[in-house]
Design a protein around this motif. Structure first.
Motif, PDB file in Angstrom:
ATOM      1  N   ILE A 162      -0.486  -3.705   5.798  1.00  0.00           N
ATOM      2  CA  ILE A 162      -0.897  -2.677   5.906  1.00  0.00           C
ATOM      3  C   ILE A 162      -0.418  -2.571   4.991  1.00  0.00           C
ATOM      4  O   ILE A 162      -0.968  -1.474   4.223  1.00  0.00           O
ATOM      5  N   GLN A 163       1.026  -2.720   4.082  1.00  0.00           N
ATOM      6  CA  GLN A 163       1.353  -2.254   3.218  1.00  0.00           C
ATOM      7  C   GLN A 163       0.496  -2.570   1.893  1.00  0.00           C
ATOM      8  O   GLN A 163       0.198  -1.749   1.181  1.00  0.00           O
ATOM      9  N   LYS A 164      -0.064  -3.596   1.694  1.00  0.00           N
ATOM     10  CA  LYS A 164      -1.220  -4.369   0.658  1.00  0.00           C
ATOM     11  C   LYS A 164      -2.860  -4.071   0.723  1.00  0.00           C
ATOM     12  O   LYS A 164      -3.295  -3.488   0.176  1.00  0.00           O
ATOM     13  N   LEU A 165      -2.918  -3.405   2.333  1.00  0.00           N
ATOM     14  CA  LEU A 165      -3.846  -3.092   2.453  1.00  0.00           C
ATOM     15  C   LEU A 165      -4.229  -1.933   1.887  1.00  0.00           C
ATOM     16  O   LEU A 165      -5.227  -1.122   1.129  1.00  0.00           O
ATOM     17  N   LEU A 166      -3.453  -1.140   1.640  1.00  0.00           N
ATOM     18  CA  LEU A 166      -2.893   0.869   1.489  1.00  0.00           C
ATOM     19  C   LEU A 166      -3.029   0.190  -0.596  1.00  0.00           C
ATOM     20  O   LEU A 166      -3.762   1.441  -0.550  1.00  0.00           O
ATOM     21  N   GLN A 167      -2.515  -0.386  -0.569  1.00  0.00           N
ATOM     22  CA  GLN A 167      -1.760  -0.343  -1.903  1.00  0.00           C
ATOM     23  C   GLN A 167      -3.372  -0.701  -3.316  1.00  0.00           C
ATOM     24  O   GLN A 167      -3.692  -0.045  -4.108  1.00  0.00           O
ATOM     25  N   GLU A 168      -3.940  -1.694  -1.875  1.00  0.00           N
ATOM     26  CA  GLU A 168      -4.912  -2.773  -2.326  1.00  0.00           C
ATOM     27  C   GLU A 168      -6.352  -1.761  -2.476  1.00  0.00           C
ATOM     28  O   GLU A 168      -7.137  -2.007  -4.064  1.00  0.00           O
ATOM     29  N   SER A 169      -6.679  -0.908  -1.372  1.00  0.00           N
ATOM     30  CA  SER A 169      -7.835  -0.045  -1.751  1.00  0.00           C
ATOM     31  C   SER A 169      -7.126   1.357  -1.645  1.00  0.00           C
ATOM     32  O   SER A 169      -7.924   2.499  -1.234  1.00  0.00           O
ATOM     33  N   TRP A 170      -6.063   1.989  -2.485  1.00  0.00           N
ATOM     34  CA  TRP A 170      -5.735   3.509  -2.186  1.00  0.00           C
ATOM     35  C   TRP A 170      -6.816   4.089  -3.092  1.00  0.00           C
ATOM     36  O   TRP A 170      -6.983   5.010  -2.351  1.00  0.00           O
ATOM     37  N   ASN A 171      -8.029   3.955  -4.481  1.00  0.00           N
ATOM     38  CA  ASN A 171      -8.191   5.120  -4.511  1.00  0.00           C
ATOM     39  C   ASN A 171      -9.377   5.354  -3.563  1.00  0.00           C
ATOM     40  O   ASN A 171      -9.847   6.536  -2.940  1.00  0.00           O
ATOM     41  N   ASP A 172      -9.833   4.659  -2.707  1.00  0.00           N
ATOM     42  CA  ASP A 172     -10.721   4.465  -1.670  1.00  0.00           C
ATOM     43  C   ASP A 172     -10.135   4.691  -0.215  1.00  0.00           C
ATOM     44  O   ASP A 172     -11.238   6.222   0.035  1.00  0.00           O
ATOM     45  N   THR A 173      -9.057   4.606   0.025  1.00  0.00           N
ATOM     46  CA  THR A 173      -8.929   5.098   1.017  1.00  0.00           C
ATOM     47  C   THR A 173      -8.249   6.257   0.871  1.00  0.00           C
ATOM     48  O   THR A 173      -8.195   7.370   2.188  1.00  0.00           O
ATOM     49  N   ILE A 174      -7.094   6.170   0.183  1.00  0.00           N
ATOM     50  CA  ILE A 174      -6.823   8.611  -0.611  1.00  0.00           C
ATOM     51  C   ILE A 174      -7.878   9.310  -0.466  1.00  0.00           C
ATOM     52  O   ILE A 174      -8.552   8.843  -1.813  1.00  0.00           O
ATOM     53  N   GLU A 175      -8.417  10.333   0.295  1.00  0.00           N
ATOM     54  CA  GLU A 175      -9.049  11.859   0.263  1.00  0.00           C
ATOM     55  C   GLU A 175      -8.135  12.624  -0.237  1.00  0.00           C
ATOM     56  O   GLU A 175      -8.929  12.839  -1.808  1.00  0.00           O
ATOM     57  N   GLU A 176      -7.450  12.808   0.022  1.00  0.00           N
ATOM     58  CA  GLU A 176      -6.853  14.026  -0.691  1.00  0.00           C
ATOM     59  C   GLU A 176      -5.203  13.879  -0.815  1.00  0.00           C
ATOM     60  O   GLU A 176      -4.347  13.703  -0.272  1.00  0.00           O
ATOM     61  N   ARG A 177      -4.616  14.160  -2.548  1.00  0.00           N
ATOM     62  CA  ARG A 177      -3.397  14.006  -2.770  1.00  0.00           C
ATOM     63  C   ARG A 177      -2.989  15.888  -3.459  1.00  0.00           C
ATOM     64  O   ARG A 177      -3.216  14.972  -4.214  1.00  0.00           O
ATOM     65  N   THR A 178      -2.755  16.526  -2.754  1.00  0.00           N
ATOM     66  CA  THR A 178      -2.813  17.573  -3.200  1.00  0.00           C
ATOM     67  C   THR A 178      -0.966  18.022  -3.499  1.00  0.00           C
ATOM     68  O   THR A 178      -0.718  18.317  -2.277  1.00  0.00           O
ATOM     69  N   TYR A 179      -0.528  18.259  -4.348  1.00  0.00           N
ATOM     70  CA  TYR A 179       0.903  18.859  -4.678  1.00  0.00           C
ATOM     71  C   TYR A 179       0.441  20.610  -4.939  1.00  0.00           C
ATOM     72  O   TYR A 179      -0.600  21.190  -5.068  1.00  0.00           O
ATOM     73  N   LEU A 180       1.746  21.424  -4.708  1.00  0.00           N
ATOM     74  CA  LEU A 180       2.235  22.686  -5.131  1.00  0.00           C
ATOM     75  C   LEU A 180       2.859  22.264  -5.606  1.00  0.00           C
ATOM     76  O   LEU A 180       3.890  22.067  -6.056  1.00  0.00           O
TER      77      LEU A 180
END
Length: 306
Positions: A162-180
């Protein structure tokens, strides 16, 4: 024949009381105003208690901010029975867990993973102990990191696959990563995009270059949410996730993050780094479900703008 209880209430009515009520937002309004209008026979204090005790949900996530701004077509759920508490540990709380993933909210001051100087009481070590309670062979795998002094949402995997699946497709998987981010001074541009190539010095400090041959491309989008003569509150979206990216880019626009002496801050009004991982939205790598998590805005951040 059913008898009334000692207080004269009919027990059958209690049984018929709905466990939750769903309300659709018709127009932009603050959450407390909406609730007072739509919950009959409840005082302002009653509604604030519902908010405090996490009975109010927006898109199935508890909301406690009374002045949270609602948008048309959102669904607000009132859960009349108290929901089970999030599982809390010293320094973090688990906000989502299934067979594949764990999403946590980390407090400032907690390391993501061990260093040579500190091995214990990291987010990784706490979660490792957590999953081993379920089964001694269980393991935890870090997907991305937050700086020690940054609070907010982090994602961990329960297997290397699962770690590899997430890291290898990070840009496609992550839809929003918002900071304050709370920065020093008044940021003039209401919104902007900062692009540079980040390089790490021998002293382990990141800095920006415009030379693509020596650094990693970093793209940061920001929008000013609030500002006064001394500070600005920025909503920051990452297009790339480089080490110390937001901190370096804040320095680049001459508005370093409060409490960040490493990158040029001269003030520390909240006794912590003014950076918080606010929203994390992604596609589940196995179920393909769209998941979105939003934390509360840190109280110390908002206090600066009262």
């Amino acid at each position: 024949m059913v008898k009334n209880d000692k207080k004269g209430k009919h027990p059958q009515r209690a049984l018929n009381k709905p466990t939750e009520t769903k309300l659709v937002v018709k127009e932009e309004t603050e959450l407390l105003v909406f609730l007072l209008k739509n919950i009959p026979n409840k005082s302002r204090n009653d509604v604030k208690v519902l908010l405090r005790d996490r009975h109010i949900l927006l898109n199935e996530k508890p909301v406690t901010q009374f002045n949270y701004l609602l948008k048309p077509d959102q669904t607000v759920t009132i859960r009349w029975k108290k929901a089970p508490e999030e599982q809390k540990y010293k320094g973090l709380s688990i906000v989502f867990e299934d067979a594949h993933l764990i999403v946590i909210e980390k407090q400032e001051g907690v390391l993501s993973i061990a260093t040579e100087k500190q091995k214990d009481n990291t987010a990784y070590s706490i979660l490792s102990s957590h999953v081993k309670k379920q089964h001694p062979a269980n393991r935890i795998f870090i997907v991305h990191r937050l700086d020690r002094e940054t609070s907010g949402l982090m994602l961990f995997a329960k297997s290397e696959r699962i770690q590899k699946l997430l890291q290898e497709s990070w840009n496609d998987t992550i839809e929003e990563r918002t900071y304050l981010a709370v920065t020093e001074g008044t940021v003039e541009k209401e919104e902007d995009t900062i692009t540079s190539y980040l390089v790490e010095s021998k002293a382990l400090i990141m800095y920006s270059s415009q030379n693509p041959a020596i650094g990693q491309k970093a793209v940061t989008h920001y929008q000013v949410l609030r500002k006064n003569a001394r500070y600005s509150l920025l909503k920051v979206n990452l297009e790339t996730g480089r080490k110390n990216q937001i901190r370096v880019h804040a320095k680049d626009i001459k508005h370093p993050i409060v409490g960040d002496a490493k990158y040029g801050a001269k003030t520390n009004p909240i006794n912590r780094l003014g950076l918080h991982a606010w929203v994390l939205a992604f596609t589940h790598p196995i179920t393909k479900e769209k998941l979105r998590f939003e934390t509360e805005v840190p109280f110390k951040f908002m206090k600066l703008f009262e």
